[in-house]
Write an enzyme that holds these catalytic residues in place. Structure first.
Site, PDB file in Angstrom:
ATOM      1  N   LYS A 126       0.871  -1.185   0.000  1.00 38.79           N
ATOM      2  CA  LYS A 126       0.000   0.000   0.000  1.00 38.79           C
ATOM      3  C   LYS A 126       0.898   1.222   0.000  1.00 38.79           C
ATOM      4  O   LYS A 126       2.033   1.161   0.490  1.00 38.79           O
ATOM      5  CB  LYS A 126      -0.872   0.020   1.255  1.00 38.79           C
ATOM      6  CG  LYS A 126      -2.109   0.884   1.133  1.00 38.79           C
ATOM      7  CD  LYS A 126      -3.239   0.107   0.513  1.00 38.79           C
ATOM      8  CE  LYS A 126      -4.438   0.962   0.204  1.00 38.79           C
ATOM      9  NZ  LYS A 126      -5.587   0.127  -0.171  1.00 38.79           N
ATOM     10  N   ASP A 166      -7.027   4.227  -4.505  1.00 31.20           N
ATOM     11  CA  ASP A 166      -7.693   4.101  -3.201  1.00 31.20           C
ATOM     12  C   ASP A 166      -8.289   5.491  -2.962  1.00 31.20           C
ATOM     13  O   ASP A 166      -8.511   6.236  -3.933  1.00 31.20           O
ATOM     14  CB  ASP A 166      -6.682   3.680  -2.106  1.00 31.20           C
ATOM     15  CG  ASP A 166      -7.372   3.240  -0.809  1.00 31.20           C
ATOM     16  OD1 ASP A 166      -7.833   2.092  -0.732  1.00 31.20           O
ATOM     17  OD2 ASP A 166      -7.470   4.047   0.141  1.00 31.20           O
TER      18      ASP A 166
HETATM   19  P1  NDP Z   1     -12.902   7.811  -2.922  1.00 30.38           P
HETATM   20  O1  NDP Z   1     -11.833   8.803  -2.734  1.00 30.38           O
HETATM   21  O2  NDP Z   1     -13.440   7.587  -4.291  1.00 30.38           O
HETATM   22  O3  NDP Z   1     -14.147   8.152  -1.992  1.00 30.38           O
HETATM   23  C1  NDP Z   1     -13.988   8.233  -0.615  1.00 30.38           C
HETATM   24  C2  NDP Z   1     -15.315   8.615   0.011  1.00 30.38           C
HETATM   25  O4  NDP Z   1     -15.224   8.449   1.426  1.00 30.38           O
HETATM   26  C3  NDP Z   1     -15.693  10.067  -0.221  1.00 30.38           C
HETATM   27  O5  NDP Z   1     -17.075  10.183  -0.231  1.00 30.38           O
HETATM   28  C4  NDP Z   1     -15.073  10.746   0.991  1.00 30.38           C
HETATM   29  O6  NDP Z   1     -15.684  11.964   1.354  1.00 30.38           O
HETATM   30  C5  NDP Z   1     -15.326   9.715   2.064  1.00 30.38           C
HETATM   31  N1  NDP Z   1     -14.306   9.833   3.097  1.00 30.38           N
HETATM   32  C6  NDP Z   1     -12.971   9.691   2.933  1.00 30.38           C
HETATM   33  N2  NDP Z   1     -12.336   9.901   4.094  1.00 30.38           N
HETATM   34  C7  NDP Z   1     -13.292  10.184   4.996  1.00 30.38           C
HETATM   35  C8  NDP Z   1     -13.268  10.494   6.369  1.00 30.38           C
HETATM   36  N3  NDP Z   1     -12.123  10.555   7.054  1.00 30.38           N
HETATM   37  N4  NDP Z   1     -14.450  10.705   6.981  1.00 30.38           N
HETATM   38  C9  NDP Z   1     -15.616  10.652   6.302  1.00 30.38           C
HETATM   39  N5  NDP Z   1     -15.699  10.372   4.989  1.00 30.38           N
HETATM   40  C10 NDP Z   1     -14.560  10.143   4.359  1.00 30.38           C
HETATM   41  O7  NDP Z   1     -12.329   6.447  -2.304  1.00 30.38           O
HETATM   42  P2  NDP Z   1     -12.824   4.954  -2.554  1.00 30.38           P
HETATM   43  O8  NDP Z   1     -14.283   4.919  -2.784  1.00 30.38           O
HETATM   44  O9  NDP Z   1     -11.919   4.349  -3.547  1.00 30.38           O
HETATM   45  O10 NDP Z   1     -12.465   4.265  -1.148  1.00 30.38           O
HETATM   46  C11 NDP Z   1     -13.412   4.174  -0.093  1.00 30.38           C
HETATM   47  C12 NDP Z   1     -12.992   3.077   0.866  1.00 30.38           C
HETATM   48  O11 NDP Z   1     -12.938   1.827   0.161  1.00 30.38           O
HETATM   49  C13 NDP Z   1     -11.607   3.224   1.508  1.00 30.38           C
HETATM   50  O12 NDP Z   1     -11.644   2.654   2.805  1.00 30.38           O
HETATM   51  C14 NDP Z   1     -10.728   2.371   0.627  1.00 30.38           C
HETATM   52  O13 NDP Z   1      -9.561   1.937   1.303  1.00 30.38           O
HETATM   53  C15 NDP Z   1     -11.673   1.219   0.345  1.00 30.38           C
HETATM   54  N6  NDP Z   1     -11.372   0.408  -0.824  1.00 30.38           N
HETATM   55  C16 NDP Z   1     -11.233   0.957  -2.057  1.00 30.38           C
HETATM   56  C17 NDP Z   1     -10.988   0.156  -3.155  1.00 30.38           C
HETATM   57  C18 NDP Z   1     -10.931   0.698  -4.532  1.00 30.38           C
HETATM   58  O14 NDP Z   1     -10.816  -0.105  -5.467  1.00 30.38           O
HETATM   59  N7  NDP Z   1     -11.012   2.005  -4.746  1.00 30.38           N
HETATM   60  C19 NDP Z   1     -10.801  -1.288  -3.008  1.00 30.38           C
HETATM   61  C20 NDP Z   1     -11.052  -1.792  -1.674  1.00 30.38           C
HETATM   62  C21 NDP Z   1     -11.297  -0.944  -0.629  1.00 30.38           C
HETATM   63  P3  NDP Z   1     -14.909  13.358   1.093  1.00 30.38           P
HETATM   64  O15 NDP Z   1     -15.014  13.585  -0.382  1.00 30.38           O
HETATM   65  O16 NDP Z   1     -15.608  14.347   1.920  1.00 30.38           O
HETATM   66  O17 NDP Z   1     -13.480  13.136   1.542  1.00 30.38           O
HETATM   67  O1  2IT Z   2      -7.876  -1.631  -0.701  1.00 28.29           O
HETATM   68  C1  2IT Z   2      -7.829  -2.133  -1.845  1.00 28.29           C
HETATM   69  O2  2IT Z   2      -7.988  -3.334  -2.045  1.00 28.29           O
HETATM   70  C2  2IT Z   2      -7.604  -1.230  -2.974  1.00 28.29           C
HETATM   71  N1  2IT Z   2      -7.526  -0.016  -2.781  1.00 28.29           N
HETATM   72  C3  2IT Z   2      -7.454  -1.773  -4.366  1.00 28.29           C
HETATM   73  C4  2IT Z   2      -6.060  -2.271  -4.575  1.00 28.29           C
HETATM   74  C5  2IT Z   2      -5.726  -2.701  -5.980  1.00 28.29           C
HETATM   75  O3  2IT Z   2      -4.547  -2.991  -6.195  1.00 28.29           O
HETATM   76  O4  2IT Z   2      -6.602  -2.760  -6.848  1.00 28.29           O
END
Ligand code: NDP
Ligand code: 2IT
Length: 447
Positions: A126, A166
């Protein structure tokens, strides 16, 4: 057994005392995996878990860049190369002001187990930066990404370490990062996933984490002879994962009534249907606005400032924003309101007290490392397509994603089913992930 676990945690705490999120992630794994280790002779005297909590390598670097006013800004960049026993390091990059070593080590540690669960050959890593993309122009984002990659490019490669997105890193950022990698190394390879489909990306990768989270909920429900049809679902976040969790849940007959961002949540009791979701996607992905603007477009909905959506009555909750976004009290509120399925789209969104409450109530609770593994699994499929130099159709990738989520569900049952029939998905996911990585480490000796 408790003494063995607490002795182990004491060792880990001494070395990582200022890393609360990392210790939280390790403790959850230690509690479920140590009893398994103790009962299996092959792990005796091998200190496997102690080796797993120590990253193979941590890279920290300066990221200087010039903002639109001409000022020089310095951010900090990181890559945690946690474990490469079963494949090249693989895991996302997070750009968020809260990023630090503790957060990235917890995410890298989770990633090791998650990637093992996907059935694909990927180690865990990561990375990211304390850079805040909010309010930055596209040019500033580009300059930052280019500077970040000018250093990171020395440490990664399609057979070494393959980053992806992420929080704060989506298609736009992956494009800028890929461009600089290609320039620095003079190589067009699958070094990043989440690429655009005209330059090596896979169909369904943007959708995969959210879709996978819903497929996992569907698997859990089907095991009980139930389905998503007519269920009320609450979703937190409004970014990549939340958007596609909302889309797939709606397609499968559920009604999603909330989305959120860090300023609050919207409650739309009529449901966030395809048209409304298209509005949210344009708002968040193109106009980079705030979720509160939803109620200007749809005045029947409410915006609740400063709160999280867990006091809204639902059958299914899908936390898709960030870590520690459901505390013990919120978990109790969810349970009191009749929620009986939690499928985590985010990484470690439930605090330990919340997990205890869900498990004590014997509801269907899926930890992120199982339920959100569809994202990295589809990254693995992108790597396969890059190596083969072919592109699979949407249907082909979606079919593989569904199969992987169902295989992960089966692994959780294999190691998590209790005598009374209750499935402890936390124990199941942790042990299944552990066994694959530990056995590879044993085979490779002390390296
Ligand atoms: P994005 O940046 O696309 O979206 C994040 C969302 O979460 C936004 O709505 C943001 O709001 C909100 N957010 C972020 N930080 C905070 C906080 N501290 N408190 C409240 N709201 C918050 O990220 P993703 O959708 O990609 O990721 C979301 C989650 O999913 C994370 O935990 C990530 O690790 C996990 N994840 C992502 C993967 C991926 O493929 N993208 C894969 C597996 C897990 P704001 O705009 O106000 O910051
Ligand atoms: O938390 C996760 O699994 C991710 N942000 C996606 C990682 C990846 O390599 O697609």
């Amino acid at each position: 057994m408790e003494k063995v676990i607490s002795d182990f945690m004491d060792l880990v705490k001494v070395r990582n005392q200022h890393e609360p999120e990392f210790l939280q992630a390790v403790e959850e794994v230690a509690e479920t995996v140590i009893p398994y280790i103790v009962n299996h002779e092959i792990y005796k005297g091998k200190n496997i878990l102690l080796r797993m909590v120590e990253p193979e390598r941590v890279i920290m670097f300066r990221v200087p860049w010039v903002d639109d006013k001409g000022e020089i800004i310095v951010n900090r960049g990181y890559r945690i190369q946690m474990n490469s026993a079963i494949g090249p390091y693989k895991g996302g990059l997070r750009f968020h002001p809260t990023v630090n070593l503790s957060i990235l080590k917890f995410l890298a540690f989770e990633q090791v187990f998650k990637n093992a669960l996907t059935t694909l050959p990927m180690g865990g890593g990561k990375g990211g930066s304390d850079f805040d993309p909010k309010g930055k122009s596209d040019d500033e984002i580009m300059r930052f990404c280019h500077s970040f990659m000018s250093e990171l490019s020395r440490h990664i490669g399609s057979n070494t370490d393959v980053p992806a997105g992420d929080i704060g890193v989506g298609g736009r950022e992956i494009g800028f990062l890929f461009g600089m990698y290609k320039k620095m190394r003079n190589e067009f390879t699958g070094v990043l996933t989440g690429k655009g489909t005209t330059w090596g990306g896979s169909l369904i990768r943007p959708e995969a984490t959210g879709y996978g989270t819903v497929y996992f909920a569907q698997n859990m429900l089907e095991k009980r002879g139930d389905s998503l049809k007519d269920k009320i679902a609450t979703v937190s976040g409004s970014g990549n994962v939340a958007q596609y969790a909302c889309e797939k849940a709606t397609q499968l007959g559920a009604k999603v009534v909330t989305m959120s961002d860090s300023s609050g949540y919207i409650y739309d009791k009529e449901g966030i249907d395809a048209d409304k979701l298209a509005f949210v996607m344009d708002l968040k992905n193109n106009r980079r606005g705030r979720i509160s603007e939803y109620v200007e477009m749809y005045p029947n909905a409410k915006f609740i400032s400063g709160n999280r959506p867990w006091d809204v009555k639902c059958d299914i909750a899908m936390p898709c924003a960030t870590q520690n976004e459901i505390n013990g009290d919120e978990a109790k509120t969810l349970l009191n309101n009749g929620c009986f399925v939690i499928s985590e789209g985010a990484n470690m969104p439930s605090e330990p007290e919340a997990i205890m409450a869900f498990q004590a109530a014997k509801i269907l609770y899926a930890p992120g490392k199982a339920s959100n593994a569809g994202g990295v699994a589809t990254s693995g499929l992108e790597m396969s397509q890059n190596s083969l130099r072919i592109n699979w159709t949407r249907e082909e990738v979606d079919t593989r994603l569904k199969k992987i989520m169902s295989d992960i569900h089966d692994s959780c049952i294999k190691f998590g089913k209790e005598e009374n029939g209750y499935i402890d998905y936390v124990r199941g996911a942790n042990i299944a992930g552990f066994v694959k990585v530990a056995d590879a480490m044993l085979a490779q000796g002390v390296v």
